[in-house]
Design a protein around this motif. Structure first.
Motif, PDB file in Angstrom:
ATOM      1  N   GLU A   1      25.855 -26.417  23.409  1.00 15.98           N
ATOM      2  CA  GLU A   1      26.100 -27.297  24.549  1.00 15.98           C
ATOM      3  C   GLU A   1      26.705 -26.463  25.676  1.00 15.98           C
TER       4      GLU A   1
ATOM      5  N   ASN B   1      19.352 -36.314  25.016  1.00 20.56           N
ATOM      6  CA  ASN B   1      20.598 -36.543  24.284  1.00 20.56           C
ATOM      7  C   ASN B   1      21.420 -37.691  24.875  1.00 20.56           C
TER       8      ASN B   1
ATOM      9  N   TRP C   1      28.553 -21.242  26.467  1.00 16.97           N
ATOM     10  CA  TRP C   1      28.043 -22.280  25.591  1.00 16.97           C
ATOM     11  C   TRP C   1      28.958 -22.450  24.382  1.00 16.97           C
TER      12      TRP C   1
ATOM     13  N   PRO D   1      27.609 -27.993  19.946  1.00 17.26           N
ATOM     14  CA  PRO D   1      27.518 -29.328  20.550  1.00 17.26           C
ATOM     15  C   PRO D   1      28.499 -30.316  19.962  1.00 17.26           C
TER      16      PRO D   1
END
Length: 335
Positions: A273, A84, A330, A333
């Motif tokens: 993410e 990424n 988390w 993203p």
């Protein structure tokens, strides 16, 4: 060895700064200072004394000028990012460790990996990390320049802590924060020890005054991590490689992070993410050990579509002895 206020020949380190007593403001306003440390006698006792490099001034009195913060800037290289184009939390942890080790070395502590002082060596004491908590708001990308500010202070009566603040130098935005706690251990018996007056008095010269905490609310960084008795995901028989060992022949903390993340299904990484990671260190892990990494989604978060939390466990195969407990949170993203 000491840190220089210039670009290192490798080009990896852009700039370093040591902060004087009483100046805890913006790093961009601080005057960079080059340091080395010598041993000299004060009232009949040998102490560590910071001294400027030749050509930059005379010997400075330790009581009036001593670096209590360390600021370093880094440029993110192509081999430090993943698919990424961003660095991982393990890479960030290595950069945090670099700044902390340079700070200790710059203050004249030992360079054997334990960052000990004269008093600590006298009593056979070393520092051991007990916990680290990292929160990342925005992961640096390839080509980004970041600045890491770090400082050291006491934590309660018998502990110490180190905090870090990571800033994107182009935008000035704080993109990550971290804090860690340490305890003293007897190097021979491997048992925890108290901070005696000699050690405390020596470290008083290097701790930040007044204290400063990178997290306004420390509750989340201290939240206990329960033992994982049942788990949904496991990565078995992980073996440390030579590249995973630090200078003390122990597995590097960043390797723990990689093992933890490897235990999760790939879809967790592709659809989310990593927002934060907390690790509690329970025992040493060495080259000959074999590790199982286990993970489980926390029940309270199963119905939350915007975030999720996992509990993790690393343990030694054959003894079931815990190496570390950890927690990751988390988010969806960012692009």
């Amino acid at each position: 060895m000491t840190m220089m206020d210039a670009v290192m020949s490798s080009g990896r380190l852009i700039n370093t700064q040591s902060w004087p007593i009483g100046d805890v403001g913006d790093a961009r306003r601080a005057r960079p200072t080059s340091w080395r440390t010598t041993t000299r006698a004060v009232n009949g006792n040998a102490v560590l004394a910071p001294e400027r490099f030749p050509g930059s001034g005379s010997l400075l009195e330790r009581s009036s000028y001593c670096p209590r913060r360390n600021v370093e800037s880094f440029s993110i290289r192509s081999y430090e990012v993943g698919e990424n184009r961003k660095i991982s939390i393990a890479t960030l942890a290595n950069l945090l460790q670099e700044v902390a080790c340079n700070h200790a070395r710059n203050n004249g502590f030992s360079v054997d990996g334990f960052a000990t002082t004269l008093s600590m060596r006298k009593y056979g004491l070393i520092w051991v990390i007990t916990r680290i908590h990292i929160e990342v708001e925005e992961y640096p990308k390839w080509g980004d320049n970041i600045e890491i500010d770090s400082w050291f202070q006491f934590q309660g009566k018998n502990g110490t802590r180190r905090d870090w603040r990571v800033t994107n130098t182009r935008t000035g935005k704080v993109i990550a924060r971290a804090t860690s706690t340490f305890a003293l251990m007897n190097e021979q018996t491997r048992r925890l020890a108290r901070i005696n007056d000699d050690v405390r008095n020596e470290f008083c010269l290097y701790v930040l005054h007044p204290p400063s905490w990178v997290f306004v609310d420390d509750a989340v960084t201290k939240k206990p991590i329960s033992k994982l008795s049942e788990y949904q995901h496991v990565k078995e028989n992980l073996k440390p490689s030579l590249a995973d060992l630090d200078m003390n022949q122990h597995v590097n903390n960043a390797t723990y992070m990689n093992w933890i993340l490897e235990s999760l299904p790939r879809e967790v990484h592709t659809k989310n993410e990593l927002n934060s990671m907390t690790l509690e260190f329970r025992c040493e892990c060495k080259r000959e050990n074999t590790i199982n990494a286990c993970s489980s989604l926390e029940i309270d978060d199963k119905n939350d579509e915007s975030s999720s939390t996992f509990t993790h466990l690393l343990y030694l195969v054959g003894s079931d002895k815990e190496v570390s407990r950890s927690r990751t949170t988390w988010r969806k993203p960012s692009f």
